[in-house]
Design an enzyme around this catalytic site. Structure first.
Site, PDB file in Angstrom:
ATOM      1  N   GLU A  89       0.835  -1.202   0.000  1.00 16.08           N
ATOM      2  CA  GLU A  89       0.000   0.000   0.000  1.00 16.08           C
ATOM      3  C   GLU A  89       0.867   1.247   0.000  1.00 16.08           C
ATOM      4  OE1 GLU A  89      -3.251  -1.814   3.114  1.00 16.08           O
ATOM      5  OE2 GLU A  89      -2.376   0.144   3.463  1.00 16.08           O
ATOM      6  N   CYS A 137       3.343   8.315   1.217  1.00 19.14           N
ATOM      7  CA  CYS A 137       3.726   7.435   2.313  1.00 19.14           C
ATOM      8  C   CYS A 137       4.018   6.068   1.694  1.00 19.14           C
ATOM      9  CB  CYS A 137       2.536   7.385   3.275  1.00 19.14           C
ATOM     10  SG  CYS A 137       2.693   6.200   4.587  1.00 19.14           S
ATOM     11  N   CYS A 181       4.417  -7.103   8.448  1.00 18.49           N
ATOM     12  CA  CYS A 181       5.402  -6.626   9.434  1.00 18.49           C
ATOM     13  C   CYS A 181       5.444  -7.614  10.586  1.00 18.49           C
ATOM     14  CB  CYS A 181       5.013  -5.238   9.944  1.00 18.49           C
ATOM     15  SG  CYS A 181       6.239  -4.570  11.104  1.00 18.49           S
ATOM     16  N   CYS A 216       2.712  -4.705  16.429  1.00 15.82           N
ATOM     17  CA  CYS A 216       2.096  -3.699  17.313  1.00 15.82           C
ATOM     18  C   CYS A 216       0.588  -3.945  17.382  1.00 15.82           C
ATOM     19  CB  CYS A 216       2.399  -2.292  16.806  1.00 15.82           C
ATOM     20  SG  CYS A 216       4.170  -2.000  16.706  1.00 15.82           S
ATOM     21  N   CYS A 226      -1.972  -1.797  15.193  1.00 15.83           N
ATOM     22  CA  CYS A 226      -1.612  -1.533  13.800  1.00 15.83           C
ATOM     23  C   CYS A 226      -2.170  -2.605  12.857  1.00 15.83           C
ATOM     24  CB  CYS A 226      -0.088  -1.464  13.674  1.00 15.83           C
ATOM     25  SG  CYS A 226       0.466  -1.356  11.969  1.00 15.83           S
ATOM     26  N   CYS A 254      -2.079   2.507   7.837  1.00 13.63           N
ATOM     27  CA  CYS A 254      -1.319   1.528   7.074  1.00 13.63           C
ATOM     28  C   CYS A 254      -1.824   0.124   7.358  1.00 13.63           C
ATOM     29  CB  CYS A 254       0.172   1.647   7.363  1.00 13.63           C
ATOM     30  SG  CYS A 254       0.614   1.417   9.074  1.00 13.63           S
TER      31      CYS A 254
END
Ligand code: SAH
Ligand code: SF4
Length: 355
Positions: free
Chosen positions: A99, A114, A121, A125, A128, A344
């Protein structure tokens, strides 16, 4: 040179000039012709070889047969009421997606993008959306740069500001991130002062970035005033204490003389208490930094295990007032694209669910 099918053809957009020279070295193209191709890609946002009119027809046909412009395919683009656009791209020969977000901030004259640095990932977190996409792989420098080039081509506008705040942890992919920053500098023409890398605090990556001594802004996602709370919100970085992370930031500042940004996502009742604000104020008072408070962008639709809430305006202001006692500048991040899942990882997740 082989006559490849479209998927196998090497893409040229996103390569820096030395890589472009290397990639086209086996062709009969003179170096000045390769420099012209570089200029078509970066200065004129050419989306096809046919547009490269100062090359001969046979040179254009040769390029068409053996290469393609971009390795990214646009799968989706959502447009927000405020003009923010969120792109979902698929990567070459894979079912992997990235993205990128295109934004215009009222307080900046340049247009911003961005970019993502990884597919998924591993830091995990809790607030997120990207942490709900399993880590698949690092992006290459070419794939990072080409997100910006694809957006320039799609909108026919010049991008002047880059933030590494899309999917992934840039400092777990430091080598390609540094390489991409250099291509942004030399090929795309975006100076270091217009580039921000945001990290969850990967100390070896911070030190490597300091060694590269690029005049970019480094942003640390802190999100808590003490290790215990931080480790529970950001389990993937619990091997690094806040103390050691701040020492690495000090070192980064000493080398680059670039003021650090501290990012802090405000989660109601979790990290927005006055006690946490006092701890944050104490931590930042010794660092040359400014603080950016980010109201939580709800992603609760992804999983019913997510119960975070955004604090009220009053709670945000009360937190800010305490942090300001540190003497550091404190800002609240402007939100863009709230209506189009611009946090994100959100679009990626939607796509995975619906396909
Ligand atoms: N991995 C890097 C960069 C990508 S995330 C990092 O963590 O810094 C970019 C920023 O968006 C980080 O500060 C991150 O904490 C923040 N963020 C992630 N999810 C969010 C959400 N739901 N609402 C608000 N900010 C969020
Ligand atoms: Fe990864 Fe950053 Fe999301 Fe944490 S906030 S999971 S480090 S992308």
């Amino acid at each position: 040179m082989p006559n490849n099918s479209n998927d196998e053809k090497p893409a040229l957009s996103g390569l820096g000039l030395p890589e472009l020279l290397e990639c086209l070295k086996a062709s009969d193209l003179a170096e000045y012709k390769i420099k012209q191709i570089h200029s078509w890609l970066y200065a004129k946002y050419a989306g096809s070889f046919a547009k490269m009119t100062d090359l001969s027809i046979s040179e254009r046909e040769f390029l068409e047969t053996n290469f393609k412009i971009s390795a990214l395919k646009q799968l989706d683009c959502q447009i927000s009421k405020d003009g923010t656009k969120k792109y979902l791209f698929s990567l070459d020969q894979s079912d992997k997606y990235v993205e990128s977000v295109f934004m215009k901030f009222q307080n900046r004259k340049e247009l911003s993008v961005c970019v993502s640095s990884q597919v998924g990932c591993a830091v995990g977190c809790k607030f997120c959306a990207t942490s709900f996409v399993n880590f698949k792989r690092n992006l290459t420098s070419q794939e990072i740069v080409d997100q910006v080039m694809s957006i320039q081509r799609d909108n026919n506008v010049r991008i002047g500001n880059i933030v590494y705040m899309g999917q992934g942890e840039p400092l777990l992919n430091t080598k390609e991130v540094i390489k991409s920053i250099k291509v942004f500098n030399y090929s795309v023409g975006i100076g270091g002062r217009h580039i921000t890398v945001s990290t969850s605090g990967i100390i070896p990556g911070i030190l490597e970035l300091a060694k590269a001594n690029l005049p970019i802004t480094l942003a640390l996602s802190l999100h808590a005033g003490d290790d215990e709370l931080r480790n529970s919100l950001m389990p993937g970085v619990k091997i690094y204490t806040i103390k050691d992370t701040f020492e690495a930031l000090d070192h980064y500042y000493e080398i680059t003389k670039r003021r650090i940004t501290i990012e802090y996502v405000l989660l109601a009742g979790v990290n927005d208490t006055i006690d946490q604000a006092k701890k944050l104020a104490k931590l930042i008072s010794k660092l040359n930094c400014h603080v950016n408070l980010i109201p939580y962008n709800p992603i609760n639709e992804i999983s019913d295990t997510i119960t975070f809430k955004r604090p009220s305006h009053e709670a945000q202001e009360a937190f800010k007032a305490v942090v300001e006692t540190s003497g550091r500048k404190v800002t609240s991040r402007l939100e863009r694209g709230k209506d189009i899942s611009a946090a994100c990882g959100q679009l990626h997740n939607k796509y995975l669910v619906s396909n």
